[in-house]
Design an enzyme around this catalytic site. Structure first.
Site, PDB file in Angstrom:
ATOM      1  N   TRP A 120      -8.306  67.172 -89.487  1.00  0.00           N
ATOM      2  CA  TRP A 120      -6.941  67.306 -89.954  1.00  0.00           C
ATOM      3  C   TRP A 120      -6.273  65.936 -89.811  1.00  0.00           C
ATOM      4  O   TRP A 120      -6.342  65.318 -88.743  1.00  0.00           O
ATOM      5  CB  TRP A 120      -6.242  68.364 -89.097  1.00  0.00           C
ATOM      6  CG  TRP A 120      -4.812  68.635 -89.407  1.00  0.00           C
ATOM      7  CD1 TRP A 120      -4.255  68.821 -90.634  1.00  0.00           C
ATOM      8  CD2 TRP A 120      -3.759  68.787 -88.460  1.00  0.00           C
ATOM      9  NE1 TRP A 120      -2.916  69.084 -90.511  1.00  0.00           N
ATOM     10  CE2 TRP A 120      -2.583  69.081 -89.180  1.00  0.00           C
ATOM     11  CE3 TRP A 120      -3.683  68.709 -87.063  1.00  0.00           C
ATOM     12  CZ2 TRP A 120      -1.353  69.289 -88.577  1.00  0.00           C
ATOM     13  CZ3 TRP A 120      -2.457  68.926 -86.445  1.00  0.00           C
ATOM     14  CH2 TRP A 120      -1.300  69.208 -87.208  1.00  0.00           C
ATOM     15  N   ASP A 169      -9.231  72.500 -80.527  1.00  0.00           N
ATOM     16  CA  ASP A 169      -8.000  72.785 -81.254  1.00  0.00           C
ATOM     17  C   ASP A 169      -8.264  74.038 -82.078  1.00  0.00           C
ATOM     18  O   ASP A 169      -8.975  73.989 -83.084  1.00  0.00           O
ATOM     19  CB  ASP A 169      -7.603  71.619 -82.167  1.00  0.00           C
ATOM     20  CG  ASP A 169      -6.274  71.872 -82.892  1.00  0.00           C
ATOM     21  OD1 ASP A 169      -5.868  71.024 -83.709  1.00  0.00           O
ATOM     22  OD2 ASP A 169      -5.643  72.918 -82.629  1.00  0.00           O
ATOM     23  N   LYS A 172      -0.988  80.434 -88.305  1.00  0.00           N
ATOM     24  CA  LYS A 172      -1.734  81.162 -89.338  1.00  0.00           C
ATOM     25  C   LYS A 172      -2.119  82.543 -88.854  1.00  0.00           C
ATOM     26  O   LYS A 172      -1.992  83.524 -89.576  1.00  0.00           O
ATOM     27  CB  LYS A 172      -3.019  80.412 -89.723  1.00  0.00           C
ATOM     28  CG  LYS A 172      -2.784  79.134 -90.502  1.00  0.00           C
ATOM     29  CD  LYS A 172      -2.518  77.984 -89.606  1.00  0.00           C
ATOM     30  CE  LYS A 172      -2.439  76.674 -90.358  1.00  0.00           C
ATOM     31  NZ  LYS A 172      -1.866  75.634 -89.465  1.00  0.00           N
TER      32      LYS A 172
END
Lengths: 415, 453
Positions: free
Chosen positions: A145, A226, A262
């Protein structure tokens, strides 16, 4: 009302403070959405969005969230409630990550703090790492990311990378990954995506995770996970946390960032958790106190509302089971879209191998499209994605998957 | 562990159920367990079972929060917590503003609302309305599009983002902060990369402003240095410059090119009037100059836990403002990506609706008035006891806090003998006081001052 003319003062003053401030480059992911919004074409598709969309392409608020919200309305402004909400959030988060019956949870040998979603959790850890392991660096997978690079850079922790994605196979470059892990100096810090790797959607197998964990033990590396997509990879919360459980079994004292953006559709609420496993409760207390200090100098306390929502849902058996169902519905839709897209491309007679669409997991598909193809998709077909070719499957619906497949076929068949 | 609030609506029943749910949780009780529980490293523990963070020592407790911890432990029925920096009603309870509950219910009932990410800079409505609130709806700076406003996490978050921006883009790294100031200021600013210096502010002799010292210290600051200014209701002293003094401060700062960075945490809370409390800031904007302003809605809307705030840059031109905004995004994105939705939505709902805004001003004034009344009552009580000393600073100081002028020994005495809790610098929160407790407090001050000098 008399107004002072700005000019009179300006001519007498020192030079303007900010004349030297250049226009910052736009965030690559957000500019995709901007381009999409600017395009009025009815066929336009936004495949940049990292947020779930239903089959009509609309954002979704989970029913369990609406129920929880009605329940807590009016409550969170009382400071005692919000303090307890934070504690409860941390408690429920670590159960999700490490397992309800894990020793870590039962013994409380972890430092856990509520964070501003996954970004905030990573940033807190990065600052903590800089303060207490100032000689250390962070190893980030290639790719990762994009904001991971910004986070550790702003925390002033030097970065290195390790190989991850294999362009040729569109899969995991396992041997190169293991080499990089082996060749890194002992006691290095590594960032790992436990499931639904962003942006590639490629995860190690269980066996591969075991090997990675073993090598980490040999090298005494620090694993930082993560986890932003628990539940989105396989649809099974426990299965998606498997990598973390493997490392725990092997005795690693990991760090973990969790996001509920999410998983619970709470994007704007900014709910997350940072946990750092410790040797015992004393150390956990010390580490937690330091994390809180870092947070206090950044924003004081974390926001209460989202934490209360999550802790209400996870703490109530009825709401929790509703959530598990709804989370599975979300991940099922994504898997269905993967299958449909691949299916369409194969039926169109595409010469390319599109297996990776269904091999990859989570919200994103690393399509393998190149910048020229991506440009054409934007200009000719009004389909928008970032220029690394990462497609958010959440932006795909039964209504647009045919159009999308056609468009991809068009731009790839000549190449 | 129930709160002693009595309600009777469905919301309240949900509330008590929620409290019960959180309080009865065995895990949260166990977090207070003693630290005897160590685990033996598992047989498969990595390296020698030690953590890479074994060197981490316990951080010192926040002194202000420590006061509440001590207060909670005290079993005395007459105990009084004057350390708390949050508003309390006449009954000593935390307060949820009616208009806030209404706004929240509207949001909950609106099924079309979603929970998507806000832009990095936050909720656009909220930003515009916040700028109008502090700079005035008719502010020329706003009309010229010269203001860049970003939503941040309350006042703390606004200060941190602003300070980080300054450390990156401004030519001077030194920031002058008043002596004394809020305990978290030096930490936030230093971590952001600025170098902190102090300017004289409080005069213990007069319990008022050391104006001469302030002018001297700012006068000797290097050109271009940043200056942190409390917009109103200085924390912790409650001592504010008069408007004439503000004007002089402004002239001095402009002549030396010093950059003003306002911290506005009490707009509306100090005098009861939003506009009056914003005057110092507007004074600085009126001359066309540049400044920064950090706003918090923690106190004036009672939204403490939601972390609602805004950071504004008043710039020379609209072009500069838009470039500044683009760079602010680069500070925010690696910190927390984008700000939380809930609190800002509530604030925007209230600020944009005429009736709700009006209702808010009334509730705000009621809070401010109660505090002002407490000041008067305490002052009168000390007068009637003939307590030695000049206590007029109690009614001259403004905002939530009073710097009593009591010394550490006197404070300790009051805690020990009267179970009155305050920070050791003698700062009391008027918000924690109510009419019933005034006599107790006055007695305590009287005895402390006469017995201990």
């Amino acid at each position: 009302m008399r107004r002072f003319l700005g000019r009179r003062w300006m001519s007498a003053s020192a030079v303007g403070w900010w004349d030297n401030v250049g226009l910052a480059p736009k965030d690559p992911l957000l500019s995709v959405t901007e381009a999409f919004i600017a395009d009025a074409n009815p066929n336009n598709i936004n495949l940049g969005v990292g947020a779930f969309r239903d089959d009509e392409g609309k954002p979704l608020v989970l029913q369990c969230v609406r129920d929880a919200e009605a329940r807590i309305a009016g409550a969170e402004y009382l400071e005692s409630i919000s303090r307890q909400g934070t504690l409860k959030l941390v408690e429920e988060s670590v159960k999700l990550a490490y397992g309800e019956n894990s020793d870590v949870v039962k013994e409380g040998s972890f430092a856990g703090v509520q964070a501003i979603s996954g970004t905030g959790a990573c940033r807190l850890f990065a600052e903590f790492q800089r303060r207490f392991q100032p000689e250390s660096r962070i190893y980030l997978p290639v790719p990762t990311w994009s904001n991971h690079h910004n986070i550790w850079r702003d925390a002033q922790v030097p970065q290195r990378t390790f190989q991850y994605y294999n362009l040729a196979s569109k899969g995991l470059h396992f041997s190169a990954l293991m080499d990089d892990v082996k060749n890194a100096p002992n006691h290095s810090f590594f960032l790992l995506h436990p499931c639904a790797h962003n942006p590639t959607g490629i995860d190690p197998t269980e066996e591969q995770w075991r090997e990675i964990s073993y090598l980490f033990k040999v090298k005494n590396h620090f694993p930082f996970f993560d986890m932003a997509y628990q539940g989105f990879a396989s649809g099974d919360l426990e299965k998606d946390a498997q990598a973390i459980r493997i490392f725990l079994d092997d005795g690693h004292l990991i760090g973990c960032a969790q996001s509920f953006s999410k998983t619970m559709g709470l994007y704007g609420q900014r709910v997350g958790c940072l946990s750092v496993l410790c040797v015992d409760k004393n150390q956990a207390t010390a580490v937690k106190s330091q994390l809180q200090q870092i947070a206090r100098a950044m924003y004081g306390n974390p926001p209460a509302h989202g934490a209360l929502l999550v802790s209400t849902i996870l703490g109530d058996p009825g709401l929790k089971s509703l959530w598990v169902k709804e989370a599975k519905v979300m991940s099922d839709r994504i898997m269905k879209m993967r299958a449909a897209l691949r299916d369409n491309l194969e039926r169109l007679g595409s010469a390319f191998n599109w297996e990776h669409i269904t091999n990859q997991v989570g919200m994103f598909c690393y399509s393998g499209l190149n910048p020229e193809q991506i440009d054409r998709l934007g200009n000719e077909f009004h389909i928008y994605m970032p220029n690394d070719g990462r497609i958010s499957m959440a932006g795909v619906t039964t209504g647009n998957v045919d159009y999308l497949a056609n468009a991809i076929h068009e731009v790839t068949k000549s190449g | 562990m129930r709160p002693q609030i009595t309600y009777s609506s469905p919301t309240d029943r949900r509330l008590t159920a929620l409290v019960r749910h959180l309080a009865d949780d065995p895990f949260s009780a166990s977090l207070q367990m003693d630290s005897q529980n160590t685990i033996s490293p598992s047989p498969t523990a990595a390296f020698n079972g030690d953590s890479v963070f074994a060197n981490v020592v316990q951080a010192p407790e926040d002194p202000i929060l420590g006061v509440t911890v001590a207060y909670n432990k005290d079993p005395s029925p007459v105990k009084l917590n004057l350390g708390v920096g949050a508003y309390r009603t006449e009954e000593g309870k935390p307060l949820v503003l009616n208009v806030v509950s209404r706004a929240e219910q509207m949001l909950v009932n609106d099924q079309s609302r979603v929970k998507e990410y806000l832009p990095i800079t936050g909720l656009a409505d909220f930003n515009k309305l916040s700028a109008k609130l502090i700079f005035g709806a008719d502010s020329p700076a706003i009309q010229d599009n010269r203001v860049a406003t970003v939503q941040c996490l309350s006042g703390t978050g606004s200060l941190r983002v602003g300070a980080e921006f300054l450390a990156r883009h401004y030519h001077q790294r030194t920031i002058y902060i008043p002596l004394p100031t809020w305990g978290n200021h030096p930490k936030v600013l230093t971590i952001a990369g600025l170098s902190v210096k102090y300017y004289r502010y409080y005069d213990p002799a007069t319990r008022g402003l050391n104006f001469q010292g302030l002018l001297e210290d700012l006068g000797s600051a290097p050109s271009g240095a940043i200056v942190l200014l409390h917009a109103c209701a200085h924390n912790p002293t409650g001592v504010d410059p008069t408007l004439e003094q503000w004007d002089q401060i402004k002239q001095l700062m402009r002549s030396k090119g010093l950059l003003p960075f306002f911290d506005s945490a009490y707009q509306g809370f100090a005098s009861g009037s939003l506009d009056a409390d914003a005057q110092p800031v507007r004074l600085f904007v009126a001359d066309g100059g540049e400044c920064l302003a950090a706003q918090s809605y923690a106190k004036n809307m009672g939204l403490y836990g939601e972390r609602v705030g805004a950071l504004s840059f008043v710039c020379r031109t609209a072009d500069v403002a838009s470039r500044v905004e683009s760079q602010l995004k680069l500070v925010i994105r690696p910190m927390y990506s984008n700000p939380p939705l809930h609190g800002a939505s509530i604030v925007a709902t209230i600020l944009k609706d005429r009736d709700m805004f009006h209702e808010w001003t009334i509730e705000l004034k009621a809070m401010a008035d109660r505090i002002i009344s407490m000041r008067q009552q305490l002052f009168d009580a000390l007068q009637s006891r003939g307590t030695p000393g000049d206590w007029s600073h109690i009614i001259k100081q403004i905002g939530m806090f009073t710097f009593t002028g009591l010394n550490t020994e006197q404070v300790v005495f009051m805690t020990k003998e009267y179970h009155i809790y305050m920070t050791s610098d003698g700062r009391i929160s008027m918000a924690g006081l109510n009419s019933k407790k005034v006599p107790h407090l006055a007695d305590a001050i009287h005895e402390a001052v006469t017995r201990i000098v």
